[in-house]
Write a protein that holds these residues in place. Structure first.
Motif, PDB file in Angstrom:
ATOM      1  N   VAL A 136     -93.085   5.986 -61.625  1.00 54.18           N
ATOM      2  CA  VAL A 136     -94.167   6.910 -62.001  1.00 54.18           C
ATOM      3  C   VAL A 136     -93.744   7.829 -63.152  1.00 54.18           C
ATOM      4  CG1 VAL A 136     -95.594   8.841 -61.206  1.00 54.18           C
ATOM      5  CG2 VAL A 136     -95.363   6.799 -59.770  1.00 54.18           C
ATOM      6  N   PRO A 137     -92.588   8.490 -63.073  1.00 55.48           N
ATOM      7  CA  PRO A 137     -92.181   9.326 -64.217  1.00 55.48           C
ATOM      8  C   PRO A 137     -91.947   8.511 -65.488  1.00 55.48           C
ATOM      9  CG  PRO A 137     -90.940   9.916 -62.245  1.00 55.48           C
ATOM     10  CD  PRO A 137     -91.664   8.644 -61.931  1.00 55.48           C
ATOM     11  N   TRP A 138     -91.425   7.293 -65.349  1.00 55.39           N
ATOM     12  CA  TRP A 138     -91.193   6.463 -66.526  1.00 55.39           C
ATOM     13  C   TRP A 138     -92.513   6.119 -67.224  1.00 55.39           C
ATOM     14  CZ3 TRP A 138     -92.659   1.618 -68.161  1.00 55.39           C
ATOM     15  CH2 TRP A 138     -91.961   1.090 -69.255  1.00 55.39           C
ATOM     16  N   VAL A 139     -93.524   5.792 -66.461  1.00 53.39           N
ATOM     17  CA  VAL A 139     -94.830   5.482 -67.044  1.00 53.39           C
ATOM     18  C   VAL A 139     -95.385   6.694 -67.779  1.00 53.39           C
ATOM     19  CG1 VAL A 139     -97.238   4.941 -66.485  1.00 53.39           C
ATOM     20  CG2 VAL A 139     -95.389   3.629 -65.437  1.00 53.39           C
ATOM     21  N   ASP A 140     -95.294   7.868 -67.158  1.00 54.66           N
ATOM     22  CA  ASP A 140     -95.799   9.077 -67.810  1.00 54.66           C
ATOM     23  C   ASP A 140     -95.026   9.403 -69.087  1.00 54.66           C
ATOM     24  OD1 ASP A 140     -97.826   9.503 -65.998  1.00 54.66           O
ATOM     25  OD2 ASP A 140     -96.685  10.899 -64.761  1.00 54.66           O
ATOM     26  N   ALA A 141     -93.723   9.103 -69.091  1.00 54.02           N
ATOM     27  CA  ALA A 141     -92.907   9.405 -70.274  1.00 54.02           C
ATOM     28  C   ALA A 141     -93.090   8.370 -71.375  1.00 54.02           C
ATOM     29  CB  ALA A 141     -91.429   9.481 -69.874  1.00 54.02           C
ATOM     30  N   THR A 142     -93.518   7.168 -71.016  1.00 58.19           N
ATOM     31  CA  THR A 142     -93.575   6.070 -71.973  1.00 58.19           C
ATOM     32  C   THR A 142     -94.965   5.899 -72.578  1.00 58.19           C
ATOM     33  OG1 THR A 142     -91.843   4.941 -70.703  1.00 58.19           O
ATOM     34  CG2 THR A 142     -93.099   3.595 -72.262  1.00 58.19           C
ATOM     35  N   TYR A 143     -96.007   6.203 -71.803  1.00 59.42           N
ATOM     36  CA  TYR A 143     -97.378   5.975 -72.246  1.00 59.42           C
ATOM     37  C   TYR A 143     -98.158   7.288 -72.268  1.00 59.42           C
ATOM     38  CZ  TYR A 143     -96.123   1.139 -71.303  1.00 59.42           C
ATOM     39  OH  TYR A 143     -95.499  -0.082 -71.295  1.00 59.42           O
ATOM     40  N   ARG A 144     -99.275   7.278 -72.973  1.00 64.41           N
ATOM     41  CA  ARG A 144    -100.129   8.462 -73.037  1.00 64.41           C
ATOM     42  C   ARG A 144    -101.001   8.500 -71.777  1.00 64.41           C
ATOM     43  NH1 ARG A 144    -101.240   6.453 -77.913  1.00 64.41           N
ATOM     44  NH2 ARG A 144    -103.441   6.193 -77.353  1.00 64.41           N
ATOM     45  N   THR A 145    -100.478   9.109 -70.772  1.00 65.25           N
ATOM     46  CA  THR A 145    -101.206   9.244 -69.515  1.00 65.25           C
ATOM     47  C   THR A 145    -101.680  10.680 -69.357  1.00 65.25           C
ATOM     48  OG1 THR A 145     -99.280   9.899 -68.186  1.00 65.25           O
ATOM     49  CG2 THR A 145     -99.640   7.537 -68.524  1.00 65.25           C
ATOM     50  N   LEU A 146    -102.678  10.852 -68.514  1.00 61.78           N
ATOM     51  CA  LEU A 146    -103.137  12.217 -68.211  1.00 61.78           C
ATOM     52  C   LEU A 146    -102.114  12.960 -67.358  1.00 61.78           C
ATOM     53  CD1 LEU A 146    -106.909  11.463 -67.680  1.00 61.78           C
ATOM     54  CD2 LEU A 146    -105.913  12.907 -69.450  1.00 61.78           C
ATOM     55  N   GLY A 147    -101.275  12.221 -66.651  1.00 64.82           N
ATOM     56  CA  GLY A 147    -100.057  12.783 -66.080  1.00 64.82           C
ATOM     57  C   GLY A 147    -100.215  13.737 -64.926  1.00 64.82           C
ATOM     58  N   SER A 148    -101.325  13.682 -64.189  1.00 66.03           N
ATOM     59  CA  SER A 148    -101.463  14.520 -63.006  1.00 66.03           C
ATOM     60  C   SER A 148    -102.005  13.692 -61.861  1.00 66.03           C
ATOM     61  CB  SER A 148    -102.402  15.699 -63.272  1.00 66.03           C
ATOM     62  OG  SER A 148    -103.748  15.243 -63.384  1.00 66.03           O
ATOM     63  N   ARG A 149    -101.839  14.179 -60.644  1.00 66.92           N
ATOM     64  CA  ARG A 149    -102.279  13.425 -59.471  1.00 66.92           C
ATOM     65  C   ARG A 149    -103.774  13.139 -59.514  1.00 66.92           C
ATOM     66  NH1 ARG A 149    -105.363  15.662 -55.440  1.00 66.92           N
ATOM     67  NH2 ARG A 149    -104.409  14.315 -53.901  1.00 66.92           N
ATOM     68  N   ASP A 150    -104.548  14.031 -60.116  1.00 66.85           N
ATOM     69  CA  ASP A 150    -105.996  13.841 -60.161  1.00 66.85           C
ATOM     70  C   ASP A 150    -106.402  12.668 -61.043  1.00 66.85           C
ATOM     71  OD1 ASP A 150    -106.378  15.962 -58.460  1.00 66.85           O
ATOM     72  OD2 ASP A 150    -106.641  17.418 -60.079  1.00 66.85           O
ATOM     73  N   HIS A 151    -105.468  12.173 -61.835  1.00 66.06           N
ATOM     74  CA  HIS A 151    -105.766  11.044 -62.718  1.00 66.06           C
ATOM     75  C   HIS A 151    -104.790   9.887 -62.478  1.00 66.06           C
ATOM     76  CE1 HIS A 151    -108.565  13.571 -64.929  1.00 66.06           C
ATOM     77  NE2 HIS A 151    -107.641  14.499 -64.939  1.00 66.06           N
ATOM     78  N   ARG A 152    -104.204   9.871 -61.277  1.00 63.39           N
ATOM     79  CA  ARG A 152    -103.256   8.809 -60.932  1.00 63.39           C
ATOM     80  C   ARG A 152    -103.693   8.201 -59.598  1.00 63.39           C
ATOM     81  NH1 ARG A 152     -98.788  11.685 -60.507  1.00 63.39           N
ATOM     82  NH2 ARG A 152     -98.326  11.612 -62.747  1.00 63.39           N
ATOM     83  N   TYR A 153    -103.799   6.863 -59.586  1.00 66.88           N
ATOM     84  CA  TYR A 153    -104.343   6.165 -58.430  1.00 66.88           C
ATOM     85  C   TYR A 153    -103.420   5.025 -58.041  1.00 66.88           C
ATOM     86  CZ  TYR A 153    -108.387   8.554 -60.386  1.00 66.88           C
ATOM     87  OH  TYR A 153    -109.223   9.507 -60.913  1.00 66.88           O
ATOM     88  N   ILE A 154    -103.532   4.594 -56.789  1.00 67.98           N
ATOM     89  CA  ILE A 154    -102.740   3.464 -56.329  1.00 67.98           C
ATOM     90  C   ILE A 154    -103.631   2.558 -55.485  1.00 67.98           C
ATOM     91  CG2 ILE A 154    -101.839   4.733 -54.312  1.00 67.98           C
ATOM     92  CD1 ILE A 154     -99.174   3.132 -54.811  1.00 67.98           C
ATOM     93  N   PHE A 155    -103.593   1.258 -55.771  1.00 71.00           N
ATOM     94  CA  PHE A 155    -104.428   0.274 -55.094  1.00 71.00           C
ATOM     95  C   PHE A 155    -103.549  -0.817 -54.505  1.00 71.00           C
ATOM     96  CE2 PHE A 155    -108.120   0.969 -58.342  1.00 71.00           C
ATOM     97  CZ  PHE A 155    -108.359   2.211 -57.784  1.00 71.00           C
ATOM     98  N   GLY A 156    -103.994  -1.391 -53.380  1.00 68.01           N
ATOM     99  CA  GLY A 156    -103.254  -2.486 -52.776  1.00 68.01           C
ATOM    100  C   GLY A 156    -104.163  -3.450 -52.048  1.00 68.01           C
ATOM    101  N   ARG A 157    -103.776  -4.704 -52.059  1.00 64.80           N
ATOM    102  CA  ARG A 157    -104.545  -5.758 -51.413  1.00 64.80           C
ATOM    103  C   ARG A 157    -103.726  -6.384 -50.287  1.00 64.80           C
ATOM    104  NH1 ARG A 157    -107.940 -10.164 -51.355  1.00 64.80           N
ATOM    105  NH2 ARG A 157    -106.898 -12.185 -51.197  1.00 64.80           N
TER     106      ARG A 157
END
Length: 338
Positions: A136-157
């Protein structure tokens, strides 16, 4: 506390005059996980225009079930085309998607890799910590993310439904939304699958359990490798929830249950936490009780959620089509969920 929907199609979308396909890109990435002590891989979907837009995007972390590691959704299941189509037609807002590799091979000769269930396990490895503290921190540091829990989601099947629900309940400060599709969420239901597991052993009792005896044995061992590992118990290094006579072992079952999604839902509710929950399940699938039982638990905790029960089974309608409901729910622009 819930909105129940029975539908044949995935979702209703506002009509468009002609299909428009965006051109998102998918890249395989490598990041170093301090928790795992090695390089890990993931697939990242970037929406069309990412390189030049300067925009920050919400992020979806996605995990599959048995035998489905990174690449299954974004290639085999055709999810990339579905996302491109929805974004291109202005139905949902653009977002970044990260497909997580949660698979593990704790024993040789398995027919397919097993899910780690994103649990820190002595046997499988610290997959939970690798996701939360490393990826999660690597993604936020590498890409232009909104970077807060309100804009971070997790899905599973499927089995990933348990993986993501448990980790989202434990880390509701990290994720603002959780989505599951035909998810094996409420592990309480597993006790009802004991006859199916024993069916892999026509000569028992006493039962000599092995992870390769059949699909239900593989399920059993995968759950216990994550939730009840025991590195002193050779040759498989797990404590199984079933004893050699085919009965639930109460002590192991207690350990097994102490780390399930229900326990962490209770902890979250007690702490006053919240998370946006969307669950989808087919009305013709074995996994349906895993979802409906968990919905009842959420009702008891007065935690809001949305449950959509669709007409179908584990694989029909196709998973990528079903995933449209999740995207529509969390990222609507001109799309409406039925």
């Amino acid at each position: 506390m819930k909105r129940l929907t029975m539908c044949v199609t995935t979702a209703l979308f506002l009509a468009v005059t002609a299909p428009v396909w965006a051109g998102g890109t998918v890249e395989e990435v490598t990041y170093y996980s301090n928790a795992m002590g090695k390089d890990m891989v993931a697939l990242v979907y970037l929406p069309e225009g990412y390189d030049t837009s300067g925009v920050e995007y919400p992020v979806v972390f996605l995990t599959g079930g048995f035998g489905t590691g990174y690449g299954n959704w974004l290639s085999t299941l055709g999810l990339t085309d579905e996302i491109d189509s929805m974004i291109g037609n202005g139905l949902v807002r653009p977002f970044i998607l990260v497909e997580v590799d949660q698979l593990t091979m704790p024993w040789p000769d398995l027919p397919v890799p097993m899910p780690s269930f994103l649990v820190d396990s002595e046997l499988n490895g610290p997959y939970e910590t690798a996701l939360i503290d490393d990826l999660v921190p690597w993604v936020d540091a590498t890409y232009r993310t909104l970077g807060s829990r309100d804009h971070r989601y997790i899905f599973g099947r499927s089995a990933g439904g348990f993986s993501t629900m448990r980790i989202a309940m434990r880390h509701w400060d990290v994720f603002g939304g959780i989505g599951t599709q035909v998810g094996a969420i409420a592990t309480e239901v597993i006790s009802g699958a004991v006859p199916l597991i024993l069916g892999d052993y026509p000569d028992g009792p006493p039962y000599e359990f092995t992870p390769t005896a059949g699909i239900w044995s593989m399920y059993l061992f995968s759950w216990c490798a994550a939730l009840t590992p025991n590195m002193t118990n050779q040759p498989w290094y797990v404590d199984l929830i079933i004893d050699e006579e085919g009965n639930l072992d109460p002590d192991v079952w207690q350990r097994f249950s102490s780390n399930n999604a229900t326990r962490w839902a209770v902890e979250m509710a007690t702490a006053g936490g919240n998370i946006d929950i969307f669950m989808g399940a087919g009305d013709q699938v074995f996994y349906l009780p895993f979802t409906t039982v968990f919905a009842d638990i959420l009702d008891g905790l007065e935690l809001p959620y949305t449950l959509q029960i669709f007409h179908g089974d584990h694989d029909n309608p196709p998973p990528s089509i079903r995933f449209k409901s999740h995207i529509t729910y969390f990222f609507p622009l001109n799309a409406t969920l039925e």
